[in-house]
Motif scaffolding. Structure first.
Motif, PDB file in Angstrom:
ATOM      1  N   ARG A  17       0.828  -1.206   0.000  1.00 56.66           N
ATOM      2  CA  ARG A  17       0.000   0.000   0.000  1.00 56.66           C
ATOM      3  C   ARG A  17       0.863   1.257   0.000  1.00 56.66           C
ATOM      4  O   ARG A  17       0.470   2.270  -0.579  1.00 56.66           O
ATOM      5  CB  ARG A  17      -0.964  -0.009   1.168  1.00 56.66           C
ATOM      6  CG  ARG A  17      -2.081  -1.018   0.953  1.00 56.66           C
ATOM      7  CD  ARG A  17      -3.248  -0.741   1.818  1.00 56.66           C
ATOM      8  NE  ARG A  17      -4.372  -1.592   1.408  1.00 56.66           N
ATOM      9  CZ  ARG A  17      -5.625  -1.319   1.679  1.00 56.66           C
ATOM     10  NH1 ARG A  17      -5.933  -0.239   2.364  1.00 56.66           N
ATOM     11  NH2 ARG A  17      -6.577  -2.121   1.292  1.00 56.66           N
ATOM     12  N   MET A  20       1.769   1.568  -3.614  1.00 56.19           N
ATOM     13  CA  MET A  20       0.600   1.944  -4.407  1.00 56.19           C
ATOM     14  C   MET A  20       0.274   3.424  -4.233  1.00 56.19           C
ATOM     15  O   MET A  20       0.073   4.153  -5.197  1.00 56.19           O
ATOM     16  CB  MET A  20      -0.605   1.092  -3.999  1.00 56.19           C
ATOM     17  CG  MET A  20      -1.881   1.435  -4.728  1.00 56.19           C
ATOM     18  SD  MET A  20      -3.272   0.331  -4.365  1.00 56.19           S
ATOM     19  CE  MET A  20      -3.419   0.484  -2.595  1.00 56.19           C
ATOM     20  N   ARG A  21       0.243   3.889  -2.985  1.00 57.91           N
ATOM     21  CA  ARG A  21      -0.100   5.289  -2.714  1.00 57.91           C
ATOM     22  C   ARG A  21       0.988   6.232  -3.233  1.00 57.91           C
ATOM     23  O   ARG A  21       0.700   7.282  -3.802  1.00 57.91           O
ATOM     24  CB  ARG A  21      -0.318   5.492  -1.217  1.00 57.91           C
ATOM     25  CG  ARG A  21      -0.619   6.915  -0.838  1.00 57.91           C
ATOM     26  CD  ARG A  21      -1.911   7.424  -1.452  1.00 57.91           C
ATOM     27  NE  ARG A  21      -2.155   8.786  -0.961  1.00 57.91           N
ATOM     28  CZ  ARG A  21      -2.958   9.638  -1.529  1.00 57.91           C
ATOM     29  NH1 ARG A  21      -3.655   9.284  -2.606  1.00 57.91           N
ATOM     30  NH2 ARG A  21      -3.118  10.843  -1.030  1.00 57.91           N
ATOM     31  N   LYS A  23       2.984   5.852  -5.753  1.00 58.75           N
ATOM     32  CA  LYS A  23       2.857   5.948  -7.210  1.00 58.75           C
ATOM     33  C   LYS A  23       1.594   6.706  -7.601  1.00 58.75           C
ATOM     34  O   LYS A  23       1.592   7.463  -8.567  1.00 58.75           O
ATOM     35  CB  LYS A  23       2.862   4.555  -7.837  1.00 58.75           C
ATOM     36  CG  LYS A  23       4.229   3.898  -7.763  1.00 58.75           C
ATOM     37  CD  LYS A  23       4.215   2.507  -8.354  1.00 58.75           C
ATOM     38  CE  LYS A  23       5.605   1.892  -8.323  1.00 58.75           C
ATOM     39  NZ  LYS A  23       5.608   0.519  -8.860  1.00 58.75           N
ATOM     40  N   GLU A  24       0.519   6.492  -6.839  1.00 54.21           N
ATOM     41  CA  GLU A  24      -0.753   7.167  -7.102  1.00 54.21           C
ATOM     42  C   GLU A  24      -0.616   8.685  -7.044  1.00 54.21           C
ATOM     43  O   GLU A  24      -1.246   9.404  -7.819  1.00 54.21           O
ATOM     44  CB  GLU A  24      -1.776   6.688  -6.063  1.00 54.21           C
ATOM     45  CG  GLU A  24      -3.181   7.154  -6.249  1.00 54.21           C
ATOM     46  CD  GLU A  24      -4.069   6.548  -5.182  1.00 54.21           C
ATOM     47  OE1 GLU A  24      -4.200   7.166  -4.098  1.00 54.21           O
ATOM     48  OE2 GLU A  24      -4.619   5.465  -5.402  1.00 54.21           O
ATOM     49  N   ILE A  25       0.199   9.175  -6.114  1.00 58.22           N
ATOM     50  CA  ILE A  25       0.365  10.624  -5.984  1.00 58.22           C
ATOM     51  C   ILE A  25       1.587  11.138  -6.756  1.00 58.22           C
ATOM     52  O   ILE A  25       1.943  12.302  -6.658  1.00 58.22           O
ATOM     53  CB  ILE A  25       0.431  11.059  -4.498  1.00 58.22           C
ATOM     54  CG1 ILE A  25       1.609  10.430  -3.766  1.00 58.22           C
ATOM     55  CG2 ILE A  25      -0.882  10.751  -3.808  1.00 58.22           C
ATOM     56  CD1 ILE A  25       1.778  10.884  -2.323  1.00 58.22           C
ATOM     57  N   LYS A  83      -9.529   3.527   1.530  1.00 62.72           N
ATOM     58  CA  LYS A  83      -8.891   4.839   1.518  1.00 62.72           C
ATOM     59  C   LYS A  83      -9.897   5.969   1.703  1.00 62.72           C
ATOM     60  O   LYS A  83      -9.620   6.946   2.369  1.00 62.72           O
ATOM     61  CB  LYS A  83      -8.115   5.041   0.217  1.00 62.72           C
ATOM     62  CG  LYS A  83      -7.294   6.310   0.222  1.00 62.72           C
ATOM     63  CD  LYS A  83      -6.325   6.386  -0.907  1.00 62.72           C
ATOM     64  CE  LYS A  83      -7.011   6.128  -2.199  1.00 62.72           C
ATOM     65  NZ  LYS A  83      -6.198   6.242  -3.349  1.00 62.72           N
TER      66      LYS A  83
END
Length: 85
Positions: A17, A20-21, A23-25, A83
């Motif tokens: 996670r 993931m987060r 890369k997401e931001i 989330k």
């Protein structure tokens, strides 16, 4: 962007996670490391890579700082909530 070549490990819950987060931001590993260092978390690139790959344990201090830097809750990082909750 590199794709993970090996399966995730079993040393922590939050690593996937965190990745993931991050890369997401649109945050690079080096940027995350810099922000963690400002909060007193001394982690190198290899350590972060192992953490994200779930091959390294995470301390409670690191978990708190990661949640703050990534803008998510600790519960989300450990898979206890969605989330948007």
């Amino acid at each position: 962007m590199r794709v993970r070549k090996q399966p995730l490990g079993t040393r922590n819950i939050a690593g996937s996670r965190v990745e993931m987060r991050r890369k997401e931001i649109g945050m690079k590993q080096k940027d995350l490391l810099t922000r963690l260092q400002v909060r007193g978390i001394d982690l190198n690139a290899s350590g972060l890579s192992k953490l994200e790959g779930q091959f390294r344990s995470i301390s409670d201090f690191e978990l708190v700082a990661l949640a703050e830097v990534l803008g998510v809750s600790i519960n989300w990082l450990v898979g206890q909530e969605e989330k948007d909750a």
